[in-house]
Design an enzyme around this catalytic site. Sequence first.
Site, mmCIF file in Angstrom:
data_model
loop_
_atom_site.group_PDB
_atom_site.id
_atom_site.type_symbol
_atom_site.label_atom_id
_atom_site.label_comp_id
_atom_site.label_asym_id
_atom_site.label_seq_id
_atom_site.Cartn_x
_atom_site.Cartn_y
_atom_site.Cartn_z
ATOM 1 N N ASP A 182 -13.519 -0.393 8.271
ATOM 2 C CA ASP A 182 -14.303 0.170 9.372
ATOM 3 C C ASP A 182 -14.848 -0.951 10.262
ATOM 4 O O ASP A 182 -14.890 -0.829 11.493
ATOM 5 C CB ASP A 182 -15.457 1.020 8.824
ATOM 6 C CG ASP A 182 -14.945 2.143 7.938
ATOM 7 O OD1 ASP A 182 -13.952 2.783 8.319
ATOM 8 O OD2 ASP A 182 -15.532 2.362 6.854
ATOM 9 N N HIS A 209 -17.769 6.120 4.256
ATOM 10 C CA HIS A 209 -16.405 5.877 4.716
ATOM 11 C C HIS A 209 -15.638 7.190 4.862
ATOM 12 O O HIS A 209 -14.703 7.470 4.117
ATOM 13 C CB HIS A 209 -15.669 4.917 3.774
ATOM 14 C CG HIS A 209 -14.250 4.683 4.200
ATOM 15 N ND1 HIS A 209 -13.916 3.979 5.341
ATOM 16 C CD2 HIS A 209 -13.071 5.099 3.661
ATOM 17 C CE1 HIS A 209 -12.605 3.969 5.483
ATOM 18 N NE2 HIS A 209 -12.065 4.646 4.488
HETATM 19 N N1 LIG Z 1 -11.332 2.301 1.630
HETATM 20 C C1 LIG Z 1 -10.507 2.318 2.648
HETATM 21 O O1 LIG Z 1 -10.860 1.890 3.749
HETATM 22 C C2 LIG Z 1 -9.098 2.812 2.485
HETATM 23 C C3 LIG Z 1 -8.129 2.507 3.459
HETATM 24 C C4 LIG Z 1 -6.838 2.947 3.272
HETATM 25 C C5 LIG Z 1 -6.498 3.707 2.147
HETATM 26 N N2 LIG Z 1 -7.449 3.980 1.231
HETATM 27 C C6 LIG Z 1 -7.126 4.738 0.017
HETATM 28 O O2 LIG Z 1 -6.452 3.886 -0.893
HETATM 29 C C7 LIG Z 1 -5.673 4.687 -1.787
HETATM 30 C C8 LIG Z 1 -4.273 4.121 -1.945
HETATM 31 O O3 LIG Z 1 -3.574 4.207 -0.746
HETATM 32 P P1 LIG Z 1 -2.042 3.708 -0.637
HETATM 33 O O4 LIG Z 1 -1.610 3.918 0.757
HETATM 34 O O5 LIG Z 1 -1.897 2.363 -1.242
HETATM 35 O O6 LIG Z 1 -1.309 4.790 -1.585
HETATM 36 P P2 LIG Z 1 0.078 4.653 -2.338
HETATM 37 O O7 LIG Z 1 0.443 6.004 -2.815
HETATM 38 O O8 LIG Z 1 1.050 3.931 -1.489
HETATM 39 O O9 LIG Z 1 -0.253 3.719 -3.577
HETATM 40 C C9 LIG Z 1 -1.112 4.107 -4.593
HETATM 41 C C10 LIG Z 1 -0.685 3.439 -5.861
HETATM 42 O O10 LIG Z 1 -1.596 3.866 -6.887
HETATM 43 C C11 LIG Z 1 -0.829 3.974 -8.064
HETATM 44 N N3 LIG Z 1 -1.525 4.778 -9.068
HETATM 45 C C12 LIG Z 1 -1.635 6.108 -9.184
HETATM 46 N N4 LIG Z 1 -2.324 6.424 -10.298
HETATM 47 C C13 LIG Z 1 -2.675 5.258 -10.862
HETATM 48 C C14 LIG Z 1 -3.398 4.922 -12.030
HETATM 49 N N5 LIG Z 1 -3.913 5.853 -12.827
HETATM 50 N N6 LIG Z 1 -3.578 3.622 -12.319
HETATM 51 C C15 LIG Z 1 -3.069 2.664 -11.505
HETATM 52 N N7 LIG Z 1 -2.366 2.910 -10.398
HETATM 53 C C16 LIG Z 1 -2.179 4.203 -10.089
HETATM 54 C C17 LIG Z 1 0.493 4.597 -7.623
HETATM 55 O O11 LIG Z 1 1.489 4.394 -8.600
HETATM 56 C C18 LIG Z 1 0.733 3.829 -6.334
HETATM 57 O O12 LIG Z 1 1.498 2.668 -6.546
HETATM 58 C C19 LIG Z 1 -5.719 6.097 -1.219
HETATM 59 O O13 LIG Z 1 -6.668 6.869 -1.921
HETATM 60 C C20 LIG Z 1 -6.186 5.889 0.212
HETATM 61 O O14 LIG Z 1 -6.828 7.014 0.735
HETATM 62 C C21 LIG Z 1 -8.730 3.561 1.381
HETATM 63 O O1 LIG Z 2 -7.922 7.407 6.595
HETATM 64 C C1 LIG Z 2 -7.545 7.331 5.437
HETATM 65 O O2 LIG Z 2 -7.254 8.332 4.767
HETATM 66 C C2 LIG Z 2 -7.375 5.989 4.788
HETATM 67 C C3 LIG Z 2 -8.555 5.092 4.969
HETATM 68 O O3 LIG Z 2 -9.735 5.644 4.477
HETATM 69 C C4 LIG Z 2 -8.725 4.593 6.361
HETATM 70 O O4 LIG Z 2 -9.844 4.560 6.859
HETATM 71 O O5 LIG Z 2 -7.715 4.183 6.958
#
Ligand SMILES: NC(=O)c1ccc[n+]([C@@H]2O[C@H](COP(=O)([O-])OP(=O)(O)OC[C@H]3O[C@@H](n4cnc5c(N)ncnc54)[C@H](O)[C@@H]3O)[C@@H](O)[C@H]2O)c1
Ligand SMILES: O=C(O)C[C@H](O)C(=O)O
Length: 345
Positions: A182, A209
Amino acid sequence: MMKQSMLRSLHSAVSRRSSHLTRRGYATEPVPERKVAILGAAGGIGQPLSLLMKLNPLVSSLSLYDIGGTPGVAADVSHINTRSEVVGYQGEDQLGKALEGADVVVIPAGVPRKPGMTRDDLFNINAGIVKSLAAAIAKYCPHALVNMISNPVNSTVPIAAEVFKKAGTYDEKRLFGVTTLDVVRAKTFYAGKANVPVAEVNVPVVGGHAGITILPLFSQATPQANLDDDVIQALTKRTQDGGTEVVEAKAGKGSATLSMAYAGALFADACLKGLNGVPDVVECSFVQSNVTELPFFASKVRLGRNGVEEVFGLGALSDYEKQGLENLKAELKSSIEKGINFANQ
Ligand SMILES: NC(=O)c1ccc[n+]([C@@H]2O[C@H](COP(=O)([O-])OP(=O)(O)OC[C@H]3O[C@@H](n4cnc5c(N)ncnc54)[C@H](O)[C@@H]3O)[C@@H](O)[C@H]2O)c1
Ligand SMILES: O=C(O)C[C@H](O)C(=O)O
């Protein structure tokens, strides 16, 4: 252009196993051994985050855990000639080894959004994932700093807190919701409108967030620029909707991964610097807080040897920001309570 000799010495300083770094360069202070574990390391965020952490000279041991795919990611990243040793761990029976001795655990495990979904729509799947990973952290590395990326952060952080409380390991100074993306967005969007160099921009982002719980404080942005109210409102909305902008552009192929990996690497680096005693490391993060009546809230925090050393207040807010703060409280409260209730079921 950088001279070849300078490049060579920079490279060998990064590669040396017991590096000697100062805060901003390479000099005399020995750098401690630090283990960083990434849970969800084979995912869209996990892979570029693994790359960026492999480039970080503060890391001596990089532990890459996922339910599948980590042997390949670890083999790939391990060929990069930087300081850290890389080990991949796959499947629950290897989770303990992945976590043992970790100083910082970064969690991007779980499902991402598709167009039309809110972050809260991820709760049903991700809450369980986070709960079980937090239980393992309590068992295998209870003193690690935990950087929670998995959504909905407004709920997953309270879930982890409750799991740690039940295990008797909770230390509010060591649990962080990663809201750095953010801040990264707010800086980028502000620099564009204010026409100032983006590298010089600072903007605190507070609250939580998700949607309106993300509250950028453009009245405190530096360098100052006299932007009109409608521009500030558009910047605020774009920052709040930044995640959705990416989800829609990816059209079903997930959410932000590359910018998130960058933001996650920045925040983990700040945690490592704090642990290593670097002074004045300040980042925004969603932490246990007394800044408002809500038990968790994102604001600027100072990071140190124990994790959160100080949670800063909000400072002076514009009327628009004051209103935004009031508007976000009900949603943030209910997301926090949802997480707490889930963990205690
Ligand atoms: N905080 C933020 O600003 C922010 C930003 C972007 C994404 N996210 C979040 O991050 C998360 C991951 O996003 P992504 O795009 O990498 O998803 P993705 O699906 O590409 O990757 C997620 C990974 O988690 C793994 N996984 C699932 N269960 C698991 C477990 N029990 N133990 C270990 N690994 C496990 C999967 O195998 C996969 O490799 C999502 O929840 C997304 O919303 C948060
Ligand atoms: O928007 C989402 O779902 C992923 C993450 O929280 C973001 O801010 O990009």
